[in-house]
Design a protein around this motif. Structure first.
Motif, PDB file in Angstrom:
ATOM      1  N   ALA A  11       0.839  -1.202   0.000  1.00 16.05           N
ATOM      2  CA  ALA A  11       0.000   0.000   0.000  1.00 16.05           C
ATOM      3  C   ALA A  11       0.870   1.246   0.000  1.00 16.05           C
ATOM      4  O   ALA A  11       1.963   1.255   0.550  1.00 16.05           O
ATOM      5  N   ASP A  12       0.373   2.283  -0.661  1.00 15.15           N
ATOM      6  CA  ASP A  12       1.048   3.577  -0.649  1.00 15.15           C
ATOM      7  C   ASP A  12      -0.014   4.668  -0.650  1.00 15.15           C
ATOM      8  O   ASP A  12      -1.198   4.391  -0.460  1.00 15.15           O
ATOM      9  N   SER A  13       0.387   5.887  -0.862  1.00 13.04           N
ATOM     10  CA  SER A  13      -0.557   7.006  -0.782  1.00 13.04           C
ATOM     11  C   SER A  13      -1.638   6.957  -1.864  1.00 13.04           C
ATOM     12  O   SER A  13      -2.660   7.634  -1.738  1.00 13.04           O
ATOM     13  N   SER A  14      -1.443   6.133  -2.901  1.00 15.81           N
ATOM     14  CA  SER A  14      -2.475   6.017  -3.938  1.00 15.81           C
ATOM     15  C   SER A  14      -3.497   4.922  -3.619  1.00 15.81           C
ATOM     16  O   SER A  14      -4.490   4.786  -4.336  1.00 15.81           O
ATOM     17  N   THR A  15      -3.270   4.146  -2.573  1.00 13.52           N
ATOM     18  CA  THR A  15      -4.204   3.096  -2.174  1.00 13.52           C
ATOM     19  C   THR A  15      -5.450   3.736  -1.565  1.00 13.52           C
ATOM     20  O   THR A  15      -5.348   4.536  -0.635  1.00 13.52           O
ATOM     21  N   PRO A  16      -6.635   3.412  -2.088  1.00 10.05           N
ATOM     22  CA  PRO A  16      -7.858   4.064  -1.590  1.00 10.05           C
ATOM     23  C   PRO A  16      -8.188   3.666  -0.155  1.00 10.05           C
ATOM     24  O   PRO A  16      -7.838   2.576   0.301  1.00 10.05           O
ATOM     25  N   LEU A  17      -8.871   4.561   0.530  1.00 12.66           N
ATOM     26  CA  LEU A  17      -9.334   4.311   1.889  1.00 12.66           C
ATOM     27  C   LEU A  17     -10.816   3.967   1.851  1.00 12.66           C
ATOM     28  O   LEU A  17     -11.585   4.595   1.135  1.00 12.66           O
ATOM     29  N   TYR A  18     -11.218   2.973   2.648  1.00  9.50           N
ATOM     30  CA  TYR A  18     -12.598   2.539   2.725  1.00  9.50           C
ATOM     31  C   TYR A  18     -13.049   2.518   4.173  1.00  9.50           C
ATOM     32  O   TYR A  18     -12.277   2.182   5.061  1.00  9.50           O
ATOM     33  N   ALA A  19     -14.312   2.842   4.403  1.00  8.94           N
ATOM     34  CA  ALA A  19     -14.926   2.710   5.719  1.00  8.94           C
ATOM     35  C   ALA A  19     -16.177   1.855   5.546  1.00  8.94           C
ATOM     36  O   ALA A  19     -17.005   2.121   4.676  1.00  8.94           O
ATOM     37  N   VAL A  20     -16.292   0.817   6.350  1.00  9.58           N
ATOM     38  CA  VAL A  20     -17.475  -0.033   6.327  1.00  9.58           C
ATOM     39  C   VAL A  20     -18.407   0.444   7.428  1.00  9.58           C
ATOM     40  O   VAL A  20     -18.021   0.487   8.591  1.00  9.58           O
ATOM     41  N   SER A  21     -19.603   0.839   7.041  1.00  8.53           N
ATOM     42  CA  SER A  21     -20.554   1.379   8.008  1.00  8.53           C
ATOM     43  C   SER A  21     -21.970   1.130   7.523  1.00  8.53           C
ATOM     44  O   SER A  21     -22.251   1.253   6.335  1.00  8.53           O
ATOM     45  N   ARG A  22     -22.842   0.791   8.444  1.00 10.55           N
ATOM     46  CA  ARG A  22     -24.255   0.600   8.089  1.00 10.55           C
ATOM     47  C   ARG A  22     -24.961   1.925   7.851  1.00 10.55           C
ATOM     48  O   ARG A  22     -25.994   1.976   7.200  1.00 10.55           O
ATOM     49  N   SER A  23     -24.434   3.008   8.408  1.00  6.82           N
ATOM     50  CA  SER A  23     -25.177   4.269   8.372  1.00  6.82           C
ATOM     51  C   SER A  23     -24.488   5.388   7.608  1.00  6.82           C
ATOM     52  O   SER A  23     -24.903   6.523   7.694  1.00  6.82           O
ATOM     53  N   GLY A  24     -23.445   5.103   6.856  1.00  9.26           N
ATOM     54  CA  GLY A  24     -22.855   6.124   6.007  1.00  9.26           C
ATOM     55  C   GLY A  24     -21.474   6.558   6.412  1.00  9.26           C
ATOM     56  O   GLY A  24     -20.966   6.204   7.467  1.00  9.26           O
ATOM     57  N   CYS A  25     -20.878   7.343   5.551  1.00  7.33           N
ATOM     58  CA  CYS A  25     -19.539   7.892   5.758  1.00  7.33           C
ATOM     59  C   CYS A  25     -19.508   9.273   5.128  1.00  7.33           C
ATOM     60  O   CYS A  25     -19.869   9.431   3.972  1.00  7.33           O
TER      61      CYS A  25
END
Length: 58
Positions: free
Chosen positions: A26-40
């Motif tokens: 991973a580096d700075s171009s690797t996307p960030l993800y958040a798993v959430s039932r209610s949004g991000c």
């Protein structure tokens, strides 16, 4: 990188950024993800629902 939380994710993404830098390949171009039932609501973090993960896995 995935992180599951219960309410809408609107926190400072710095923790995700730090952890991303420790992931092999991973580096700075690797996307960030958040798993959430209610949004991000964080710019630069892609929201994924638990249901979406299950659908993709199938």
């Amino acid at each position: 990188m995935l992180r599951q939380i219960e309410r809408s994710w609107n926190h400072d993404p710095s923790e995700l950024i730090v952890h991303r830098s420790t992931m092999p390949g991973a580096d700075s171009s690797t996307p960030l993800y958040a798993v959430s039932r209610s949004g991000c609501e964080v710019e630069g973090v892609t929201h994924v629902t638990p249901e979406h993960l299950v659908d993709v896995w199938r």
